[in-house]
Write an enzyme that holds these catalytic residues in place. Structure first.
Site, short mmCIF file in Angstrom:
data_model
loop_
_atom_site.label_atom_id
_atom_site.label_comp_id
_atom_site.label_asym_id
_atom_site.label_seq_id
_atom_site.Cartn_x
_atom_site.Cartn_y
_atom_site.Cartn_z
N GLN A 15 0.69 -1.25 -0.27
CA GLN A 15 -0.45 -0.24 0.04
C GLN A 15 0.47 1.28 0.17
OE1 GLN A 15 -3.42 -0.03 2.80
NE2 GLN A 15 -3.85 1.03 2.43
N SER A 99 4.72 -5.65 3.34
CA SER A 99 3.58 -5.88 3.44
C SER A 99 2.33 -6.88 2.72
CB SER A 99 2.72 -4.25 4.25
OG SER A 99 1.75 -4.29 4.66
N LEU A 100 0.88 -5.71 2.26
CA LEU A 100 0.10 -6.52 1.23
C LEU A 100 0.75 -7.55 0.05
CD1 LEU A 100 -1.10 -5.56 -1.69
CD2 LEU A 100 -3.02 -6.65 -0.06
N ARG A 124 -8.55 -8.09 4.64
CA ARG A 124 -7.87 -7.87 4.64
C ARG A 124 -8.08 -6.23 4.68
NH1 ARG A 124 -2.37 -6.11 4.08
NH2 ARG A 124 -0.42 -6.32 5.61
N HIS A 204 0.70 -2.48 11.44
CA HIS A 204 1.86 -3.10 11.35
C HIS A 204 2.07 -3.12 13.37
CE1 HIS A 204 2.27 -4.70 7.62
NE2 HIS A 204 2.53 -3.79 7.27
N GLN A 253 2.40 -10.06 10.88
CA GLN A 253 2.25 -9.04 10.00
C GLN A 253 1.47 -8.09 10.54
OE1 GLN A 253 0.36 -8.59 6.63
NE2 GLN A 253 2.13 -9.62 5.19
#
Length: 312
Positions: A15, A99-100, A124, A204, A253
């Site tokens: 993102q 991340s994503l 998510r 996070h 995560q």
């Protein structure tokens, strides 16, 4: 265009790499990319492709849209490269995602299929958005400051190190009033700049527990395959080789920091000398070059870059 004989890793953005209009040229130019977007629209039951191609910046920036949109566009880039009759990309020795982006990496590594990844990215995004409403917070980039003094600032202000992206680029998360104090302290102690990020929550960190709980329930009902290519995990900076490791990582995560610098350093130490960033933007390539300027980076983000590596 050919490649030197070299060890390659694919990396996939997360993102903040999204941009309005992304994927539109791929949809027009490559059958394989068009099939990716069409399948995603069918899977979700609404036109995520419209949001990618024509959505307003505010609409695309929303976590609930940005996450599936980024995964879909990144995978469309990967499929478009394979759509050329000659050429294409060398096989990766490892894959990783920020991340994503870790979800896109899992598709590339054969852990989950594309439709499952789209569903998980949407859920998510939804759950993280909800967590941000339940426990409001944000994120701030800290530029020109070392990890050790920033860790002390976080301890003093009730914030967390969310991303260790590269030397001198850290991202912190927490409640907004705590972030303001943390940014102020970081500047007083030598940080060059502090930049609030346009996100909807304290990603996070433990403030994402609602998202972790929701994803735990979702993942418990899904079957994953062992990776066919090692996937370097965000939270450990070590390779995952089993389905169970992957499920644990996807939960961890959400509430723990992304060790991107350590992940890149691990891959380089394992022999990787070329990183191919697949998806919108050049964020990861920039970070990788700041981690180690000796490695090569390549971007596959649109039709122009895909055309360099295919011969139709």
């Amino acid at each position: 265009m050919g490649f030197r004989m070299t060890e390659v890793a694919y990396v996939f953005p997360g993102q903040a790499s999204q941009r309005t209009g992304m994927g539109g040229d791929l949809y027009h130019d490559y059958t394989a990319a068009r099939e990716v977007f069409d399948k995603a629209d069918e899977s979700l039951g609404y036109s995520i492709s419209r949001i990618c191609f024509d959505g307003l910046e505010e609409e695309l920036r929303s976590t609930i849209n940005a996450q599936p949109a980024l995964l879909i566009t990144s995978y469309a880039c990967l499929q478009a490269v394979g759509d050329g009759s000659v050429g294409g990309l060398p096989e990766p020795k490892m894959v990783a995602g920020h991340s994503l982006g870790e979800y896109t990496a899992l598709v590339a590594a054969g852990v989950i299929d594309f439709s499952t990844a789209v569903y998980l990215a949407r859920e998510r995004g939804r759950l993280m958005h909800e967590a941000g409403i339940m426990q409001p917070g944000g994120m701030v980039a800290i530029i020109g400051f070392d990890q050790e003094p920033m860790t002390r600032v976080c301890a003093e202000t009730g914030t967390w190190l969310a991303n260790i992206n590269s030397p001198k680029q850290l991202i912190i998360s927490g409640a907004r009033e705590n972030l303001e104090r943390a940014a102020e302290l970081a500047r007083e102690r030598g940080a060059r700049r502090t930049i609030p990020l346009a996100v909807s929550g304290a990603f996070h960190t433990p403030l994402m527990q609602h998202a972790r709980d929701g994803m735990s329930e979702i993942l418990s009902g899904l079957s994953f395959q062992d990776p066919v290519i090692p996937v370097v995990a965000n939270t450990t900076a070590m390779p995952m080789t089993t389905a169970e490791q992957v499920k644990t990582e996807l939960l961890d995560q959400l509430c723990n920091g992304v060790k991107w610098q350590s992940s890149v350093e691990y891959m380089i130490a394992s022999g990787i000398s070329t990183f191919i960033e697949i998806g919108p933007g050049e964020v990861l390539s920039g970070l990788i070059k700041r981690i180690n300027s000796d490695v090569s980076t390549i971007n596959i983000s649109d039709s122009e870059s895909v055309n360099k590596y295919t011969s139709r």
